[in-house]
Design a protein around this motif. Structure first.
Motif, mmCIF file in Angstrom:
data_model
loop_
_atom_site.group_PDB
_atom_site.id
_atom_site.type_symbol
_atom_site.label_atom_id
_atom_site.label_comp_id
_atom_site.label_asym_id
_atom_site.label_seq_id
_atom_site.Cartn_x
_atom_site.Cartn_y
_atom_site.Cartn_z
ATOM 1 N N ILE A 1 20.379 -95.064 -47.269
ATOM 2 C CA ILE A 1 21.127 -94.015 -46.347
ATOM 3 C C ILE A 1 20.678 -92.673 -46.628
ATOM 4 N N THR A 2 20.112 -92.298 -45.488
ATOM 5 C CA THR A 2 19.317 -90.967 -45.367
ATOM 6 C C THR A 2 20.399 -89.991 -45.716
ATOM 7 N N GLY A 3 20.151 -89.251 -46.558
ATOM 8 C CA GLY A 3 20.745 -87.651 -46.770
ATOM 9 C C GLY A 3 21.830 -88.097 -47.685
ATOM 10 N N SER A 4 22.184 -89.273 -48.315
ATOM 11 C CA SER A 4 23.140 -89.351 -49.565
ATOM 12 C C SER A 4 22.779 -89.001 -50.688
ATOM 13 N N GLU A 5 21.636 -88.497 -50.907
ATOM 14 C CA GLU A 5 21.220 -87.768 -52.257
ATOM 15 C C GLU A 5 22.073 -86.421 -52.301
ATOM 16 N N SER A 6 22.739 -85.912 -51.406
ATOM 17 C CA SER A 6 23.063 -84.567 -51.509
ATOM 18 C C SER A 6 24.545 -84.802 -51.769
ATOM 19 N N ALA A 7 25.020 -85.871 -51.833
ATOM 20 C CA ALA A 7 26.674 -86.281 -52.201
ATOM 21 C C ALA A 7 26.902 -86.306 -53.438
ATOM 22 N N LYS A 8 28.044 -85.753 -53.921
ATOM 23 C CA LYS A 8 28.227 -85.967 -55.234
ATOM 24 C C LYS A 8 28.976 -87.323 -55.768
ATOM 25 N N VAL A 9 28.562 -87.930 -56.825
ATOM 26 C CA VAL A 9 29.101 -89.302 -57.152
ATOM 27 C C VAL A 9 30.549 -88.968 -58.154
ATOM 28 N N ILE A 10 31.821 -89.252 -57.498
ATOM 29 C CA ILE A 10 32.870 -88.833 -58.266
ATOM 30 C C ILE A 10 33.057 -89.818 -59.491
ATOM 31 N N ARG A 11 33.137 -91.133 -59.087
ATOM 32 C CA ARG A 11 32.959 -92.409 -60.084
ATOM 33 C C ARG A 11 32.491 -93.605 -59.453
ATOM 34 N N THR A 12 32.196 -94.621 -60.214
ATOM 35 C CA THR A 12 31.831 -95.902 -59.805
ATOM 36 C C THR A 12 32.677 -96.824 -60.923
ATOM 37 N N ARG A 13 32.934 -98.137 -60.196
ATOM 38 C CA ARG A 13 33.642 -99.063 -60.717
ATOM 39 C C ARG A 13 33.138 -100.572 -60.390
ATOM 40 N N PRO A 14 32.529 -101.303 -61.380
ATOM 41 C CA PRO A 14 32.096 -102.751 -60.946
ATOM 42 C C PRO A 14 33.335 -103.457 -61.014
ATOM 43 N N VAL A 15 33.324 -104.547 -60.191
ATOM 44 C CA VAL A 15 34.430 -105.467 -60.092
ATOM 45 C C VAL A 15 33.693 -107.030 -60.027
#
Length: 168
Positions: A151-165
């Motif tokens: 996804i082009t441009g996604s690098e500038s988004a801040k990751v708030i959190r991740t959760r694997p299920v």
């Protein structure tokens, strides 16, 4: 369910099968744990193989099927949920061809219709045996790397959190 009922059949949910009723080598009904007997011309099972095998083992005519069901191995599905501070994907979902994940679902858009603001994505991998044993942080990092890859441009988004299920 609608198709079965429209064809004159019935669907039982929340009812536990205790044994299959066999007549003339064919399954003609089910005895339920609550004591009810449901007779039928045909029976469709939605049981996972691990629950179906013990029922099949009770019926000599179905012994070959019981052996096959007992050999069934589950193929885990992994979903890594990723929450971002802004929108990077406007589509409801995209395929990630030749990626570590198969699909990216835009849960924010699917559930609320919103295409602006913080975003919740779900990256899904079917048959994820190769990812078993990885730590949650590793899986989150892999999902974020895949977002950046596809996804082009996604690098500038801040990751708030991740959760694997995991689903097995």
């Amino acid at each position: 369910v609608k198709a079965i009922r429209a064809a004159g059949g019935s669907v039982e949910t929340g009812a536990w099968a205790a044994r299959l009723l066999v007549t003339g080598g064919a399954v003609r009904g089910v005895a339920l744990q609550d004591g009810r007997i449901i007779e039928s011309d045909a029976v469709i099972s939605s049981l996972p193989p691990s629950d179906l095998a013990p029922l099949l083992q009770q019926v000599p005519e179905l012994s070959a099927l019981a052996v096959s069901a007992s050999k069934w191995q589950y193929s885990p599905i992994l979903t890594v949920h990723v929450w971002l501070d802004r929108t990077i994907l406007t589509d409801r979902f995209v395929g990630l061809l030749a990626g570590s994940f198969d699909w990216a679902f835009n849960r924010t858009r699917i559930l609320s219709g919103s295409i602006d603001g913080p975003q919740h994505l779900a990256l899904v991998k079917s048959g994820a045996r190769t990812l078993l044993g990885r730590k949650p942080d590793e899986l989150g990092a892999l999902a974020v790397a895949e977002l950046h890859r596809f996804i082009t441009g996604s690098e500038s988004a801040k990751v708030i959190r991740t959760r694997p299920v995991w689903e097995t």
